[in-house]
Design a protein around this motif. Structure first.
Motif, mmCIF file in Angstrom:
data_model
loop_
_atom_site.group_PDB
_atom_site.id
_atom_site.type_symbol
_atom_site.label_atom_id
_atom_site.label_comp_id
_atom_site.label_asym_id
_atom_site.label_seq_id
_atom_site.Cartn_x
_atom_site.Cartn_y
_atom_site.Cartn_z
ATOM 1 N N PRO A 161 0.830 -1.334 0.062
ATOM 2 C CA PRO A 161 0.062 0.091 -0.017
ATOM 3 C C PRO A 161 0.716 1.281 -0.103
ATOM 4 O O PRO A 161 2.103 1.262 0.211
ATOM 5 N N ARG A 162 0.351 2.453 -0.550
ATOM 6 C CA ARG A 162 0.853 3.551 -0.600
ATOM 7 C C ARG A 162 1.397 3.962 1.119
ATOM 8 O O ARG A 162 0.797 3.384 1.944
ATOM 9 N N PRO A 163 2.604 4.468 1.357
ATOM 10 C CA PRO A 163 3.017 4.735 2.659
ATOM 11 C C PRO A 163 2.236 5.530 3.279
ATOM 12 O O PRO A 163 1.076 6.343 3.028
ATOM 13 N N SER A 164 2.176 5.316 4.609
ATOM 14 C CA SER A 164 0.907 5.664 5.794
ATOM 15 C C SER A 164 1.122 7.470 5.880
ATOM 16 O O SER A 164 2.411 7.964 5.964
ATOM 17 N N PHE A 165 0.154 7.984 5.987
ATOM 18 C CA PHE A 165 0.189 9.544 6.103
ATOM 19 C C PHE A 165 -0.060 9.698 7.535
ATOM 20 O O PHE A 165 -0.587 11.004 7.759
ATOM 21 N N ILE A 166 -0.291 8.969 8.598
ATOM 22 C CA ILE A 166 -0.651 9.157 9.907
ATOM 23 C C ILE A 166 0.699 9.497 10.566
ATOM 24 O O ILE A 166 1.512 8.318 10.349
ATOM 25 N N PRO A 167 1.225 10.365 10.784
ATOM 26 C CA PRO A 167 2.709 10.420 11.484
ATOM 27 C C PRO A 167 2.649 9.360 12.683
ATOM 28 O O PRO A 167 1.806 9.157 13.386
ATOM 29 N N LYS A 168 3.917 9.024 12.653
ATOM 30 C CA LYS A 168 4.553 7.906 13.686
ATOM 31 C C LYS A 168 3.848 8.070 14.941
ATOM 32 O O LYS A 168 3.456 7.394 15.735
ATOM 33 N N THR A 169 4.154 9.452 15.419
ATOM 34 C CA THR A 169 3.723 9.966 16.931
ATOM 35 C C THR A 169 2.161 9.599 17.172
ATOM 36 O O THR A 169 1.881 9.132 18.154
ATOM 37 N N ILE A 170 1.257 10.024 16.196
ATOM 38 C CA ILE A 170 0.118 9.619 16.340
ATOM 39 C C ILE A 170 -0.372 8.288 16.171
ATOM 40 O O ILE A 170 -1.036 7.847 16.897
ATOM 41 N N GLU A 171 0.257 7.589 15.324
ATOM 42 C CA GLU A 171 0.071 6.440 15.139
ATOM 43 C C GLU A 171 0.214 5.476 16.669
ATOM 44 O O GLU A 171 -0.537 4.549 17.068
ATOM 45 N N GLU A 172 1.317 6.038 17.366
ATOM 46 C CA GLU A 172 1.529 5.410 18.638
ATOM 47 C C GLU A 172 0.494 5.829 19.636
ATOM 48 O O GLU A 172 0.256 4.925 20.510
ATOM 49 N N LYS A 173 0.133 7.041 19.590
ATOM 50 C CA LYS A 173 -0.920 7.523 20.526
ATOM 51 C C LYS A 173 -2.012 6.780 20.604
ATOM 52 O O LYS A 173 -2.558 6.411 21.759
#
Ligand code: ADP
Ligand code: MG
Length: 663
Positions: A161-173
């Motif tokens: 899939p195309r790269p994620s556009f959710i920033p890493k910090t938010i993904e973790e949050k």
């Protein structure tokens, strides 16, 4: 690239392209809209016409019977675990050679207990080993769900899939699963809980990207300098005083808003939201007059030709006394006429040009375009602004919404615009009396129509389609015309209006209706938006169940445009509970809220059509809590610009470039 998948030739490629699938990534991100649990039906519990799934062994050689042209029916019997059942299937005779006695098959179809028979829609070879979940995709006629599943599975093996556009910090949050995991899960769910997590993650990403984009566009717009203008407030006031009515409080406020936007140094991007009949058109004319006073041209875009024509007629009447030159430019003009108008626009001889979308997309070159107004639509957006920009144009923009939406949603969805709301209605308007009838009550409907006609008033009749469709009992415009003629033809003139007529015909019919030469106008929904004939006091809508509430409210808004008591008669045999809402509620903001509640936001934005807001999964109503978070997070992220790593920074920088062309 797509050709690397099994069985995709040029024709299939085209069909896929219609679904928005042009690359392997598109396949991977083409998500199912629902799921079906495939498991053996307990036939003892099945009732007449239930959808059933059962496996068994073929016990006889299938018989094929041919009928009509190109039609065949195949019959055979299967032995299931505990009984035998007859199977009927149409147009699948080519399977006969593979259905020898002893073959194991799984049958999908409708149960007909009286005949001990299943009318099958699908056959699969082999027994049903264990239950499984099948993802169901939106398809076109050329593509089966089975094929879709197969291609997506192949694509999943070949690409990411195309790269994620959710920033890493938010993904973790939020403890989101990764994009890859989520995409796999949505195509092949493993449990209800993990599926929900995956869907939430993907919805969040769509929304995050959307709000990030909105935030960015707002920033860019704030930096853009608008046109420098000086407008004589006195002249605007004089013009307003000359109107046949005084503006309502909210109209007055909107005029102030527009005036300030135009005079300010930054670019205008304003939305006027108002209930149907609240008087938005006049604001457009006042705005174009202001724009004219400061020496610029205005382009006014209407969603349909009929509406463009109507606006043109009114604009001429209203604005020509102020020495404004008004022109109509539509696709249906003769080539020579078109050329002349285009020339006049180029030379600055025209101050206000009214038309459809062609006004900005086609080869119109403006002398000095200062203002673009779009009426009754959501479609105009980032893409169109970019088109203008590519032409070197950065006019002020004024939108007028077709359907007002409740404030909370307006604020999020129209995130990059300023919004003026018009709630107050012109004084002296009575509420439109709305009643619901079933088709059996046609006599009553006709009687009510007759009463209105006798008062010298006019009537709209709305029917959903142009040609009568054999399979449905939808009242087509043609048939409706014949019926109305039988009922009223002796004393009244009846005519029809629909999308397939050419511009001149439409114009003629509209003006005849305006002049009361036609008393009953039968129409498809082309009259849905904007049409304004004040002597029309009744609208009768057949097959009302086919329309959304907001759409019906728009249609109803064609009447009740002055002090006369007006009526809306809804005729339908179905969906009465929903339709009853209209008999009780008259506020468009409230009705659109109901529409949201009942149908989600998908319909509202015409799924996938409005480029800015093409959410595959998210629904701004149902997923409002995700919407809220995504919006806040996107704004904050944009503000702080703290990237997790270089990779992430690069991704967002590129995304920005693709949005604003920062070059
Ligand atoms: P919409 O907001 O649905 O586009 P229109 O602009 O077509 O509504 O206006 C509906 C009708 O109300 C028109 O006939 C218009 O001339 C009239 N109108 C607009 N403003 C006023 C007002 N302040 N007082 C009385 N009539 C008005
Ligand atoms: Mg309007």
């Amino acid at each position: 690239m797509l050709e690397t998948l099994t069985g995709i030739g040029p024709k299939t490629k085209q069909a896929l392209s219609h679904l928005g699938i042009d690359t392997l990534e598109d396949f991977i991100e083409y998500y199912p809209y629902r799921y079906e649990l495939i498991r053996r039906t307990n036939m003892k519990e099945a009732k007449e016409d239930d959808s059933v799934i059962i496996d068994g062994t073929v016990t006889n050689i299938p018989r094929v019977v041919y009928f009509k042209k190109h039609m065949e029916r195949m019959n055979f019997r299967i032995q299931t675990r505990d009984a035998w059942i007859d199977i009927v299937i149409f147009n699948r005779a080519y399977l006969k050679k593979n259905l020898k006695p002893g073959t194991e098959v799984t049958v999908f179809g409708k149960w007909k207990p009286k005949k001990n028979q299943i009318v099958a829609s699908q056959l699969q070879f082999g027994k049903l080993e264990k239950e499984y979940v099948e993802s169901i995709y939106h398809l076109t006629s050329k593509i089966t769900n089975k094929k879709m599943i197969q291609w997506i599975d192949e694509a999943l093996k070949l690409a990411k899939p195309r790269p994620s556009f959710i920033p890493k910090t938010i993904e973790e949050k939020y403890h989101f699963p990764s994009k890859e995991e989520s995409v796999l899960e949505i195509h092949h769910p493993t449990s209800t809980i993990t599926l929900k997590k995956a869907r939430t993650r993907l919805k969040y990403e769509e929304l995050f990207m959307f709000f990030y984009k909105m935030t960015l566009l707002k920033e860019v717009r704030k930096k853009e300098t608008g046109l420098q203008r000086k407008i004589s407030y006195q002249k605007v006031q004089n013009m307003i005083q000359q109107l046949p009515f005084s503006l309502t409080v909210d109209q007055g406020q909107a005029v102030q808003d527009i005036f300030h936007d135009l005079e300010s140094s930054s670019r205008m991007n304003r939305l006027i939201q108002g209930d149907v009949g609240s008087g938005k058109t006049i604001l457009a004319f006042i705005a174009s007059y202001m724009n004219f006073l400061s020496g610029y041209q205005t382009a006014f875009m209407a969603p349909t030709e009929i509406l463009a024509i109507q606006h043109y007629q009114k604009a001429k009447e209203l604005l020509e006394p102020y020495h404004m030159t008004v022109a109509l430019l539509t696709g249906k003009l003769k080539a020579s006429e078109k050329k002349q108008i285009q020339k006049d626009i180029f030379e600055g001889k025209i101050d206000l040009v009214i038309g459809t979308h062609a006004l900005i997309s086609e080869k119109v070159t403006y002398h000095n375009l200062g203002l673009v107004i779009t009426d009754e639509q959501h479609r105009f957006g980032v893409q169109q602004r970019r088109e203008l920009k590519n032409k070197g144009l950065t006019p002020d923009i004024l939108y007028m919404s077709a359907t007002p939406i409740p404030r909370t949603y307006a604020l999020t969805i129209y995130g990059d615009m300023e919004v003026s709301n018009i709630k107050t209605r012109p004084t002296g308007r009575k509420e439109i009396e709305t009643q619901l009838f079933s088709e059996k009550q046609l006599k009553e409907v006709l009687t009510k129509m007759y009463v209105e006609l006798q008062k010298g008033h006019q009537i709209y009749v709305v029917a959903p389609l142009i040609e009568e469709n054999e399979e449905s009992d939808t009242k087509a415009v043609d048939t409706m015309y014949e019926n109305m003629k039988k009922a009223f033809g002796k004393r009244y003139t009846i005519d029809m209006l629909h999308g397939k007529q050419d511009g001149n015909t439409k114009e003629k019919i509209m003006s005849e209706f305006q002049e009361n030469k036609i008393q009953i106008l039968i129409s498809t929904t082309v009259i849905e938006v904007g049409v304004d004939v004040t002597n029309a006091t009744m609208i009768v809508i057949f097959n009302a169940e086919r329309f959304g509430l907001s759409q019906l409210h728009q249609l109803r808004g064609r009447v009740g445009r002055n002090e006369l008591q007006s009526y809306c008669l809804l005729v339908s045999n179905y969906d009465k509970e929903r339709l009853q809402i209209l008999t009780k509620v008259s506020d468009g903001f409230q009705i659109s809220e109901e529409d949201f509640r009942l149908r989600g936001s998908g319909d509202f934005f015409g799924v996938r059509q409005s480029g800015d807001m093409s959410f595959q999964l998210a629904d701004i109503y149902k997923d409002f809590s995700i919407v809220k978070h995504a919006k806040e997070d996107a704004e904050l992220f944009r503000q702080n610009k703290i990237y997790f790593d270089f990779e992430e920074e690069k991704r967002f920088t590129e995304f920005e470039k693709s949005i604003v062309h920062l070059d």
